[in-house]
Write a protein that holds these residues in place. Structure first.
Motif, PDB file in Angstrom:
ATOM      1  N   UNK A  84      47.298  43.612  27.215  1.00  9.42           N
ATOM      2  CA  UNK A  84      47.517  42.523  26.273  1.00  9.42           C
ATOM      3  C   UNK A  84      48.227  41.372  26.962  1.00  9.42           C
ATOM      4  N   UNK A  85      48.213  40.223  26.288  1.00 11.77           N
ATOM      5  CA  UNK A  85      48.786  39.011  26.857  1.00 11.77           C
ATOM      6  C   UNK A  85      50.269  39.198  27.134  1.00 11.77           C
ATOM      7  N   UNK A  86      50.731  38.835  28.324  1.00 10.91           N
ATOM      8  CA  UNK A  86      52.147  38.909  28.663  1.00 10.91           C
ATOM      9  C   UNK A  86      52.530  40.188  29.370  1.00 10.91           C
ATOM     10  N   UNK A  87      51.630  41.121  29.494  1.00 12.31           N
ATOM     11  CA  UNK A  87      51.947  42.376  30.148  1.00 12.31           C
ATOM     12  C   UNK A  87      52.122  42.195  31.645  1.00 12.31           C
ATOM     13  N   UNK A  88      52.999  43.031  32.211  1.00 13.11           N
ATOM     14  CA  UNK A  88      53.145  43.148  33.655  1.00 13.11           C
ATOM     15  C   UNK A  88      52.883  44.599  34.042  1.00 13.11           C
TER      16      UNK A  88
END
Length: 816
Positions: free
Chosen positions: A16-20
């Motif tokens: 998902x968006x923002x994952x590292x």
């Protein structure tokens, strides 16, 4: 979105968006990778992953602070703190074995006092110190592998009759009921698994087909490791009783104590806790107080043996300085029984002149793990008398004498001429069915003429045909070969002559260097790799006059390159007459209609297997495989204007394929493929990309086909494919009582495909049961499968299929 698509997306776990990403490796106390370790977030166990066979893992997380738990079978769990910011993090997590005394509490069935188990705990506690494979060393090895054959009365009569021939094979059945191999070599080793074997002598009497362990580089019976990876012997890794996981998998019972050479010896019986999942049973002898292994005798259960019906390992150790268990002798007893023949064999290996302070040159160890020079095959009897570490039995001496006598007799020109005369004799049966051959042994060449049975083709795409054929083969002493094949044919329905002339010259056997050239005027297929219900249809055939030239060569170890130029004139079969008497029973269609055109096509392919291990023979190399995948690239160009060529396009595809073992869980294979036309100014239908349709009932190779695909899509744009299949080799089903005796294994798999041009998505999952059987001297695997498929342009579908596969005796692998 359909349920199957949802499940597929869920499994792949798109970030998902923002994952590292947390990327890392789990290692043991020696910093060796730990496969299949579990990593999860302490406060949220749903955030979890598992390391691969190399101990590597990745986990997608949002920035923040976490407490991780890292766990693996046979090691203590450990907690780690992780602070994750706006960049990916790479970590190494280390696990350590538990205190061995704590293991006593794990298995509740163990009695309060178990002397055998306590002794084995002491051995396991010292195994890293006493394991000779933890130290670099060199050693001389002598191997004698012998086999005794027994035949049914009918087969025995055939053998005896075969001996009553001129020039004069001694009339003694011993020459046909034994086989023997002797090898003398020097082996060098450096941890963790670097090996180099130099064969100084090799002598074979008879046939080595059933003989095992004639080289030390394929299998290593090192019971001081957790698992034994015996890929050419056993379908699954074998759990060792001298290991931490083994303490939990086996029972240990002290059977007796006795004094020998001033030392107190304990004989301990090894008993599987669960006979369905544990492989070994037998005895281990341990020297008390210093806790070294003196010898062992262990038997493998029949379940997952690839070829043999029984297999026993006996090892004897010398104890250097009371701190090291050095293997001095290894005896393997094994055998297999077929319908008319039974084999009982034994391999004795003696290890001497150990050197634990070797000085290996730089780059001494590489992917060439064994070398056998031509001189190794030319040792005389005087050499073996001085070198042989194990005396021959009287029967073996007589057998070698007989074989030497036979070899001497058979090398005489009179005998060779008599054999060739029999072989070259023309008979009615050869003319009618087998074909006529003529061999010249001196010139190492043979010519063959097809039989009447192969010449007459009553059913074909253009009606009945007569098709005589001719083949020529020559082989040089350096193993170079030349082969020539020609066939002419005449169709009565259309009165059309056709034919092909094909040549191949293997100029470099070691690097598999081949050049080929052919010219033909024949029927050609558009979809050569299609469902069996589609391949025979008339719209799949065209007429082509072609000139082909190609070359293939291994540039460096593991890097293979090929090139082929095809010049063709292609014509439609719309004006041909076809037999239509079967159309009422097997529906057919009309031939493809198009104007004749020229096609000049260049094909290039490149494949690379990193770190491909191999054995060097005098004129060839024996490939042993690699832990890495095979990476492939394929390029095809229609060259506009070359000799009037009308086609003009560029096609490119990439593939990754691998087969590997998931520890004791079974064997996994996967294949990923993507391809597209990068230019397509003029692409004709025979050159389009097609997807293989599903066969009714027949389970086609799941790495190259889809079991539930009911259409073929001629495409010019990107096509992405993913295939996966896993054979558990009994790992799951064997836990069910009595299932191991059935030798039935579970297989699961699946596939997915996306065709960009048609926005076509296809998904499928499959599961089935498999069992292997003896088929003459081969192994046949029979499978029954269920396959569920779905897609964005199809409805959910369930089908059942069967498959038959033959084990490849050369690499001990199935086709999937």
């Amino acid at each position: 979105m359909r349920l199957l698509l949802f499940l597929l997306i869920s499994i792949t776990g798109f970030s998902s968006l923002g994952q590292r990403f947390l990327k890392g490796t789990v290692v043991d106390e020696k910093k060796n990778p730990i496969p299949f370790a579990k990593i999860y977030i302490k406060n949220d166990p749903s955030l979890r992953t598992v390391s691969d066979v190399a101990g590597y893992f990745e986990m997608g997380l949002l920035p923040g602070e976490y407490y991780l738990v890292v766990t693996a079978t046979g090691y203590e769990d450990r907690d780690y703190y992780l602070g994750l910011g706006d960049v990916d993090v790479i970590k190494t997590y280390q696990l350590f074995p538990p205190n061995l005394k704590d293991i006593e509490d794990v298995v509740v069935t163990v009695k309060k006092s178990n002397p055998g188990r306590e002794i084995m705990l002491q051995v396991v506690n010292k195994r890293d110190q006493i394991n000779p494979w933890n130290y670099p060393h060199t050693v001389d090895v002598y191997i004698k592998a012998s086999e005794k054959l027994a035949f049914s009365s009918k087969e025995k009569q055939k053998k005896e009759e075969a001996e009553e021939r001129p020039f004069e094979e001694p009339n003694d059945t011993l020459s046909n009921r034994m086989n023997l191999v002797e090898v003398q070599l020097n082996r060098s080793f450096a941890p963790p698994n670097k090996i180099k074997e130099i064969r100084n002598a090799f002598d074979l009497y008879g046939n080595s087909r059933n003989l095992y362990y004639t080289t030390t580089v394929k299998s290593n019976f090192n019971f001081f490791e957790n698992l034994l990876h015996l890929n050419d012997l056993h379908e699954t890794p074998v759990s060792s009783p001298i290991s931490i996981p083994g303490i939990l998998s086996y029972k240990y019972r002290l059977e007796e104590k006795y004094e020998e050479g001033g030392k107190l010896i304990s004989r301990i019986k090894i008993i599987p806790r669960n006979t369905a999942t544990t492989t070994l049973e037998g005895y281990i002898w341990v020297i008390d107080s210093i806790w070294l292994v003196q010898k062992l005798s262990l038997t493998m259960s029949k379940g997952n043996l690839l070829i043999y019906d029984h297999f026993e390992i006996n090892q004897e150790f010398e104890n250097y300085g009371d701190t090291l268990c050095v293997l001095s002798k290894q005896t393997l007893n094994y055998g297999v029984k077929y319908k008319s023949e039974s084999s009982n064999a034994s391999t004795i290996a003696l290890y001497s002149n150990y050197n634990f302070t070797p000085n290996f040159p730089v780059k001494f160890f590489n992917t060439e793990v064994a070398v056998t020079e031509q001189s190794a095959y030319e040792k005389d009897s005087a050499f073996w008398v001085q070198t042989r570490s194990v005396g021959l039995s009287e029967e073996e001496k007589r057998f070698i004498f007989l074989k030497d006598s036979i070899t001497e007799a058979h090398s005489k020109k009179e005998y060779l001429d008599s054999v060739d005369a029999v072989f070259n004799k023309i008979t009615a049966l050869k003319i009618l069915w087998f074909g006529v051959d003529h061999r010249n042994r001196v010139k190492r060449q043979q010519v063959s003429f097809g039989s009447l049975a192969t010449m007459v083709q009553p059913i074909g795409i253009g009606g009945p045909r007569i098709s005589p054929n001719f083949d020529y083969f020559k082989k040089w002493e350096n193993q170079r070969t030349y082969e020539f094949y020609s066939r002419i044919s005449y169709g009565f329905l259309n009165r059309d002559p056709k034919g092909v002339v094909w040549n191949r010259y293997r100029f470099d056997p070691f690097h598999q260097g081949d050049v080929t050239a052919s010219i033909s005027h024949e029927f050609d297929v558009i979809r050569g790799y299609d469902a069996i219900t589609q391949i025979y249809r008339r719209n799949n055939f065209i007429e082509a006059t072609q000139l082909n030239a190609g070359i293939r060569y291994e540039l460096v170890n593991g890097l293979y390159a090929g090139a082929n130029l095809n010049l063709a004139e292609r014509r439609s079969l719309t004006n041909f007459n076809f037999l239509d008497i079967a159309d009422e029973f097997i529906p057919n269609d009309s031939a493809m209609n198009f104007d004749p055109y020229q096609a000049s096509i260049l094909s290039l392919d490149l494949s690379f297997v990193p770190k491909q291990r191999y054995m060097r023979e005098p004129y060839r190399k024996v490939i042993l495989g690699s832990a890495w995948p095979t990476f492939s690239i394929f390029y095809k160009k229609g060259i506009y204007g070359l000799l009037g060529s009308d086609v003009n396009y560029d096609y490119l595809s990439f593939a990754i394929q691998q087969n590997f073992k998931l520890g004791v869980l079974g064997n996994t294979s996967y294949r990923l493929l993507s391809g597209t036309f990068i230019t397509m100014k003029d692409v004709r239908e025979p050159d389009l990309r097609y997807q293989r349709r599903s066969d009714p009932i027949w389970f086609s190779n799941p790495l190259y086909s889809f079991q539930g695909l009911d259409t073929t899509l001629p495409t010019k744009s990107w096509v992405h494919e993913a295939h996966f299949v896993h054979h558990d080799n009994g790992a799951m089903l064997n836990k069910i009582p009595f299932m191991k005796k059935t030798r039935i294994g579970l297989v699961i798999g699946g596939g997915a495909m996306y065709v960009q041009e048609h926005n076509y998505q296809h998904f499928e999952v499959l599961a089935g049961l498999e069992r292997s059987f003896k088929l003459s001297r081969r192994r046949l695997r029979v499978g029954i499968y269920g396959c569920a498929s779905d897609g964005n342009q199809t409805t959910p579908h369930l089908t059942y299929k069967v498959s038959f596969a033959i084990l490849d005796d050369r690499n001990m692998k199935w086709n999937f």
